[in-house]
Structure formats: C-alpha cells, structure tokens
Design an enzyme around this catalytic site. Structure first.
Site, PDB file in Angstrom:
ATOM      1  CE  LYS A 114     -11.782   2.650 -31.570  1.00 54.75           C
ATOM      2  NZ  LYS A 114     -11.395   1.549 -32.467  1.00 54.75           N
ATOM      3  N   GLY A 433      -3.889  20.657 -37.471  1.00 53.30           N
ATOM      4  CA  GLY A 433      -2.652  20.373 -38.200  1.00 53.30           C
ATOM      5  C   GLY A 433      -2.775  20.464 -39.700  1.00 53.30           C
ATOM      6  CB  SER A 434      -4.118  18.280 -42.245  1.00 62.52           C
ATOM      7  OG  SER A 434      -5.381  17.938 -41.742  1.00 62.52           O
ATOM      8  CD  GLU A 485      -0.785  17.367 -40.430  1.00 57.91           C
ATOM      9  OE1 GLU A 485      -1.269  16.336 -40.906  1.00 57.91           O
ATOM     10  OE2 GLU A 485      -0.992  17.724 -39.251  1.00 57.91           O
ATOM     11  CG  ASP A 600      -1.845  14.482 -34.436  1.00 52.08           C
ATOM     12  OD1 ASP A 600      -2.302  15.323 -33.642  1.00 52.08           O
ATOM     13  OD2 ASP A 600      -1.523  14.754 -35.616  1.00 52.08           O
ATOM     14  CD  GLU A 606      -8.080   2.038 -34.832  1.00 48.72           C
ATOM     15  OE1 GLU A 606      -8.507   3.191 -34.731  1.00 48.72           O
ATOM     16  OE2 GLU A 606      -7.659   1.544 -35.869  1.00 48.72           O
ATOM     17  CD  GLU A 667     -16.166  13.860 -32.020  1.00 49.41           C
ATOM     18  OE1 GLU A 667     -17.175  13.757 -32.684  1.00 49.41           O
ATOM     19  OE2 GLU A 667     -16.099  13.528 -30.822  1.00 49.41           O
ATOM     20  CG  HIS A 696     -15.797  14.102 -39.377  1.00 50.90           C
ATOM     21  ND1 HIS A 696     -15.737  14.505 -38.074  1.00 50.90           N
ATOM     22  CD2 HIS A 696     -14.742  13.290 -39.585  1.00 50.90           C
ATOM     23  CE1 HIS A 696     -14.671  13.934 -37.504  1.00 50.90           C
ATOM     24  NE2 HIS A 696     -14.066  13.203 -38.396  1.00 50.90           N
ATOM     25  CB  CYS A 728     -10.552  16.134 -36.684  1.00 47.92           C
ATOM     26  SG  CYS A 728      -9.414  14.815 -37.109  1.00 47.92           S
TER      27      CYS A 728
HETATM   28  N1  GLN Z   1      -2.663  16.334 -37.377  1.00 48.63           N
HETATM   29  C1  GLN Z   1      -3.563  15.502 -38.107  1.00 48.63           C
HETATM   30  C2  GLN Z   1      -4.380  16.365 -39.054  1.00 48.63           C
HETATM   31  O1  GLN Z   1      -4.629  17.473 -38.731  1.00 48.63           O
HETATM   32  C3  GLN Z   1      -4.519  14.794 -37.192  1.00 48.63           C
HETATM   33  C4  GLN Z   1      -5.475  13.934 -37.962  1.00 48.63           C
HETATM   34  C5  GLN Z   1      -6.365  13.055 -37.121  1.00 48.63           C
HETATM   35  O2  GLN Z   1      -6.538  13.263 -35.968  1.00 48.63           O
HETATM   36  N2  GLN Z   1      -6.987  12.079 -37.704  1.00 48.63           N
HETATM   37  O3  GLN Z   1      -4.788  15.921 -40.111  1.00 48.63           O
HETATM   38 ZN    ZN Z   2      -8.590  13.950 -35.274  1.00 48.60          ZN
END
Ligand code: GLN
Ligand code: ZN
Length: 756
Positions: A114, A433-434, A485, A600, A606, A667, A696, A728
């Site tokens: 970040k 999740g996604s 998602e 989440d 941040e 992460e 990523h 993630c």
């Molecule tokens: N649940 C969200 C996903 O899986 C979490 C995304 C994130 O942490 N940026 O996309």
């Molecule tokens: Zn994440």
C-alpha cells in the site's frame, strides 16, 4: 498567483491504459500499440492542464504500471532474476510487476504494498548486494522531451531518493546507507541531463517525510540532499511532500538549497503551525497544497482564499497547488449523466480541480473578489444545507451501548464449540470469495444494468454460474466453499449500491494497482440498509451442497475506506453507521442458515495514520470496535471469518486479534511469510490462513511450493489454527490458471495432513 499540480491520473478517461495493457499482456497487440496509447494519454493530460491555465504542468507522472518501479528501474534497481530472463526492457519491467511464466523462465512478481495512506499500491523495489545503483534509463528525459516537442514546457517529476531508498527492500547484507553516494550520483545526473535540455523546474517527491523521522534518519536525509543539491545548476528544484505534514524535518528542508517546497495543508494537520512557528524562507517558493487531491468534493473557496491571504501576510511566495497527486481522484464529471445536477454541483474530479485551481488563483488577484460570480456561487454552495440526513440512523447510533461491541462467549470457548459443530478437517481448505470474472460474467451484469436482459435472465445466469462453481469446488475437494461473487462488480461498490446514503458514478475509476482500478462510491449522507443484500445468493449456493458455503460481506472499515468520504461528519460516525447496516446483513444471513460468514476488511490498514502516535486515537480506537459491532450479535457456533490484503500489519497484530473474528485469511506469499514470526511473537489467537500463493499473478503454483509454504507456516502457527487458502479473491484471474492452482492447493493440504 501561479498554479501547479503534483500529478495527473494516468489511466485515461475511459480506462484506455488498462485495456491496452491487458491486450498487450495477452499478446493481442504489440508493444507499438501499447506505446502509442500511452503517448496519446500523456499528450491528453498535458493538454488538459494547459487548457485550464495551470502554470506548472507535470511530465513523467505517467507510468505503465507504477511510478516507484519506474524510479527504481531508472536507478538501475532491477534484481538479477529478472534480468536473467533476457526479455526486452518493457517486458523485464512487467515481469517485476506481475511475475513471468513462459518459455524464458518462471519468476514471481516483486512484493506489492500500500502506498502510504492511499488505496494505490506500489511495487517494492529490491536491492541485492550485487545491484549497481546507477542511472540506467531515460524515461524522465524522454517524457520531458516528448512534451517539449509538442510545445509544452513541463515540470518533470520523480520520486525522491529518500523515499525510494526507504521503501526498497534489501535482500543482502547492505543497507540504504551503503548506497548514499551512488544514489546522489544518479539524481545529480538527472539534474544535469535536464539542465542540458533547458528544463526550468523538477519536482522531487518525498512522501516518506511525512512519517515519523528520527535523528539518524534526519541525518541521512540531510547528507542525501546536500549531496544531490551540491553543484546544482540552473534547474530549479521543488521538493514536494504530501499525505501529511513534515513536522520532524521542517527546518531541515527550509535550510536546504531548494527553490521550492511543497507542503500539504489538507492532510498535514501541523503544516500551518509549522509555517507560523518557524516561518518560511523568502528565497523559496511555497507550493501550498490547499486543494484536496484525494477527495471529490468541491473546494471551499472562501477558506482557501483566507489561507492564501494568511501566507501572503507573512510575505511568503506562494504557488497554489493540490495536496497530493490527482492520481487518487477520477478524471472528470463530464459524462456522469446519472448523477443528479443538484448533487453533481458539490463535486470536482481531476479535470474540475484544474478549473478550481485557476479560479481561486484569479480570485486571489481580484481585490473585488467578493463580487465575483464564481466566488458567489461557491459561497452559496457551502452556505446552504445539503440534503443528507436521516434521523432514524442518527437515533440508532445514539443508542449503541458498550456491550454491543462485545461478542460472547469468548473466542476460546467459541473455538471449541465450532470445532464440535462444524467438524472441518485439519488444515481446512478454502478460497477468499470471488472466482474469475470472465467476459460472460461481466456481460451479464452490464446487460442487466443496461436493461438488455430481464432480472430473471440475469439471476438465472448467475445461478448457473454458482452451481457450476459449487460443483467444481466439491469436485476438487475444497472444504469450505464460496458462491463466487458473480453478482458483484466490486466488493465495495456492490454494497454501496444497496445502501441508502450512497451515490454512484458511471466512470469514476481510480487506479488501485497496475491494471486494477476501482470505482469508489460516494458517501453522500447518513447510511442505512434498505433490504437484505446478499442473502438470496448465499442461501441459493448453500442449498446446492452439504458442505459449508461462506456468506460473503465487506466490512464497515473497508466500505468506508474505499468510498469517497463525507467531509462534514467524522470518520468514526460514518464508519459506525455502515457497521450497523452490515450488522443487519450478518444477522439475516445467520437467520437463513448460513454457518460461516466472512466479513472482508481488505482495507483495514488503509486509513491508519502515517504517524504511530495517532494510530489509536485517530483510527484503531473506533475502526476495530466498528468491526466488532458488525458480528457481536451472532451465536457461538456461527464462525466469523475476516480477510485482509497485504500483510503489512505486523505492527498492529494485537488490534487485528481484537477484531475478535474466529478466522482470518490474509496475503502472505508475496512477502516471504515474514508476518508469521510476528503472529507467533504476539501469541495471535485468531485461527489464520496466510495465503499460500500469490493471486496477483497468472502463474500456477506447484504442489511442492505450497507444501513448502505450509511447512514454514506450521513452524509458527498451531496445527489446529492453520487454514489453507490463496492470498486473495480470484476475480482478476482466468479460469485456466485458477483451477490447476486450487487443485494443487488441495493436494498440498492433503500432503500436510499426512505429515501432521
Ligand atoms: N471476498 C473478496 C474477493 O474474494 C475479497 C477481495 C479483497 O480482499 N480485495 O474478491
Ligand atoms: Zn484480499
């Protein structure tokens, strides 16, 4: 009064950079195509500034991926493993940013972190003992020349040596002090190169100076800049800071041979006090960051003019500027047709901020400015009441009691109860999740939004996707499933759309990292939940399988942090309003039979203040309770998960444990599992799933690699607290790499179960 900006958004008003880059990564276009899109964007940005009448126009604020990585590359900071791939310069650069897997080799991406207190992420440069720090590129010159050839004198910008060396990771025995002479030489060479071209000003950016800086660091800074500025030629140097005030080094900076110093008057709480207390040198120009570069609300002209007059009374030479780069705000309000005019008039995006800068500069010079139409309009806007209050929300807020922040029984007891009732295997496997947001998934959503398909058609498609996802998760043997998602564009916007008090844009994209952009919703007023948001999808997914499907929500801290906030109420108040809304959703999921709920908090860190002394009082003291408020009402056997991105939370581990979740996934793979030591040292209580591979990047992790990561994790975490999951969510990945990666993940968990 002259005007300046620190940087302009670079992704294109219509996300041109993203689309061109993605095509390039897929091999659909060649480098010439990408370069030409980039060039058009740069010209466009410079033209916008020129047309608005900005005096200090920026160049080299453009980047194909990340500006810090650009700076590192310019200084020769490229780890050997990337050079050895033998790729072109651009592809070596992308290999560092995204990893590389192909015929030339298999190398992971550099870590990503970040960027200060923003939602932008930078690539962490890496210096090895053998790294030779020397001027190794020409981007800053090329982009200056390009603008000049088009008839524009610009102020090239670059991240400063102090910030660069501070954010770099040193993998060998050397430290940043060992590179003092080399880095001085590079920056001197840059100054010399610009001087040859007749450049008038350079902007050297040092955001690291708004952090806490101790005496040895200050000493290092001084040596660095004495070196860089020694033998300074005709190019004027602006040292630009942002995201806070420079209280620890104010006098150091004003004592240097600089021509301009850029200070942030918006986030820098102490900036004005510093100027009052120590004065500002007459021979330098103060680039006063009075226009908020991070938020989208219009500037309060009367207030800004008062500020400028105060500086004028002190006899300070001022250039009016933004508080930080406009990188953090969207391009323009043009084309935001869905925003009602009575709301739109309160906002200014990047292009509109250019206009504000110019307007204020003109008003400043106008003795009769109080009779000016622009001033009158602005005064009227800030003088009238905005339609944004909801009494019911305010009442609910005032009725919150201390016990509403506490979940009972305590976590240790819940852990036992949950092990007994959920009966998950050791080292449970799950995902975040996604699942891949393939073209058809996006099309389904956008067709529905455009009214091209009916709600029933839209839902049918998603139900089919969910069913497919559930089937293949069962097939490959994951333990705790997710619905994927598919209905979500983005983890914050999706919730914002279902909450009262939010406003939405059509095209207000902001870069998060590389080709990943977000469209933060705007918190317009008091927030409340209209109807259940996710229950229907979660209940449907759960109905398809005997395994547990996680309910999937975004937490209040993240929803707040990834929205454009209000400027008329406190963060605490806004965040607590959101927490109450999400709490209702959690309780509805539980009522409808969902046993595991993930909330989440990807963006928890941040808005953590950059100075440690402010962490608790200005943030954690209400952010952590806001999270607890969301889940404190559930039964003991309901398992609450949370998820965080980027493992830079070593220093707030007690606060994270204090969120009182039952499980946290986060992460870890990109940062060599460094966080594990910190968890152990702090006797971390929450069950944990440190990500076993980096999502990523498109590379597929091998079983061995995951087993090795898990073995390392077992040394630091109790077996009965360890979960197995990726870093993630998988939405940005393709299906091609997702399935094999997860198959390997499940396989690795099996191997570990046998070892344990
Ligand atoms: N649940 C969200 C996903 O899986 C979490 C995304 C994130 O942490 N940026 O996309
Ligand atoms: Zn994440």
């Amino acid at each position: 009064m002259q005007t300046s900006i620190i940087g302009y958004p670079r992704i294109g008003a219509h996300r041109e950079l993203k689309f061109a880059s993605e095509k390039y990564f897929k091999g659909e276009v060649d480098i010439n195509e990408l370069t030409s899109v980039a060039k058009d964007l740069r010209n466009e940005h410079i033209k916008s500034q020129k047309e608005a009448g900005i005096d200090f126009i920026t160049s080299n604020d453009f980047s194909l991926y990340d500006i810090l990585l650009d700076t590192a590359v310019l200084c020769g900071i490229v780890p050997k493993r990337y050079k050895e791939l033998g790729l072109s310069d651009t592809d070596t650069y992308f290999a560092m940013a995204r990893g590389y897997q192909g015929e030339k080799g298999d190398v992971k991406a550099l870590a990503m972190k970040k960027w200060f207190n923003t939602n932008y992420h930078y690539i962490v440069p890496e210096i090895e003992d053998e790294t030779e720090v020397k001027l190794s590129g020409s981007k800053i010159f090329d982009e200056y020349d390009e603008a000049k050839a088009n008839g524009f004198e610009t102020k090239p910008v670059i991240i400063g040596a102090y910030t660069l060396l501070s954010l770099t990771r040193y993998t060998g025995s050397k430290k940043k002090e060992d590179y003092l002479d080399d880095i001085i030489a590079v920056y001197k060479e840059i100054l010399a190169g610009l001087e040859k071209r007749g450049t008038k000003w350079i902007q050297i950016e040092e955001p690291s100076l708004v952090r806490d800086i101790n005496a040895p660091e200050k000493d290092f800074l001084l040596k660095l800049y004495k070196g860089i500025l020694s033998g300074k030629g005709s190019v004027k140097v602006l040292l630009q800071t942002y995201y806070g005030d420079v209280r620890d080094v104010y006098e150091t900076l004003t004592g240097l041979d600089l021509d301009g110093i850029g200070l942030d008057f918006v986030e820098g709480k102490e900036t004005l006090n510093l100027v009052n207390k120590f004065g500002f040198p007459k021979d330098k120009i103060l680039f006063a960051g009075l226009i908020n570069g991070k938020n989208i609300w219009k500037n309060d002209y009367a207030k800004t003019l008062d500020g400028l007059n105060l500086l004028k009374d002190k006899g300070i030479n001022v250039v009016l500027s933004t508080s930080c780069s406009l990188l953090h705000v969207p391009y323009t309000l043009d084309g935001e047709e869905k925003l009602p005019e009575d709301k739109k008039k309160y906002f200014a995006f990047a292009k509109e901020k250019l206009v504000e800068l110019k307007e204020i500069a003109l008003l400043y010079e106008n003795a009769d400015y109080k009779n000016d139409a622009a001033f009158a309009a602005n005064l009227k806007l800030f003088g009238s009441k905005r339609d944004c209050e909801n009494k019911e929300v305010q009442n609910r807020l005032s009725e919150i009691k201390d016990e509403d922040y506490v979940r009972l029984p305590i976590r240790k007891e819940r852990e036992k109860i949950q092990k007994d009732t959920l009966k998950l295997p050791k080292f449970p496997t799950t995902t975040i999740g996604s699942f891949p947001q393939t073209k058809d998934v996006k099309k389904n959503r956008s067709d529905f939004k455009k009214g091209l398909i009916s709600e029933e058609e839209y839902k049918k498609f998603n139900r089919e996707k969910i069913e497919r996802a559930i089937r293949w998760q069962e097939e490959i043997g994951l333990d705790v499933l997710v619905h994927g998602e598919y209905e979500r564009n983005d983890m914050v916007e999706y919730f914002g759309e279902s909450l009262d008090g939010y406003l939405f844009t059509q095209n207000a994209w902001v870069q998060s990292y590389g080709t990943r952009y977000l469209k933060p919703p705007i918190i317009w007023g008091d927030i409340s939940r209209k109807n259940p948001i996710t229950v229907e999808w979660s209940v449907y997914a759960q109905s398809l399988t005997k395994k547990y499907v996680k309910g999937m929500l975004t937490g209040p801290v993240t929803i707040f942090n990834w929205s454009f906030p209000r400027e008329d109420i406190s963060i605490r108040e806004s965040m607590t309003q959101i927490a109450l809304a999400i709490r209702d959703e959690v309780l509805d999921l539980e009522k409808n039979g969902i046993k595991i709920i993930q909330i989440d908090e990807a963006a928890l860190r941040e808005k953590l203040p950059l100075r440690k002394s402010d962490w608790n009082s200005e943030y954690l003291d209400f952010a952590i309770p806001a999270f607890r408020l969301v889940h404190s009402g559930v039964k003991a056997e309901t398992q609450i998960h949370t998820h965080m991105c980027y493992s830079e939370f070593t220093d707030i581990i007690p606060a994270i444990d204090n969120m009182d979740a039952d499980v946290i996934t986060f992460e870890a793979s990109r940062s060599d599992l460094l966080i594990l030591d910190a968890l152990k040292e702090n006797n971390f209580e929450t069950e944990a799933g440190p990500g076993v591979y980096d999502i990523h990047s498109p590379r597929v992790p091998s079983v061995d690699e995951i087993v090795t990561a898990l073995q390392k994790m077992r040394k630091k975490l109790d077996d009965d607290k360890l979960w197995v999951n990726p870093d993630c969510g998988l939405k940005t990945r393709g299906e091609e790499e997702t399935k094999p990666s997860l198959i390997n993940l499940v396989e690795a968990a099996k191997i570990i179960r046998n070892e344990a």
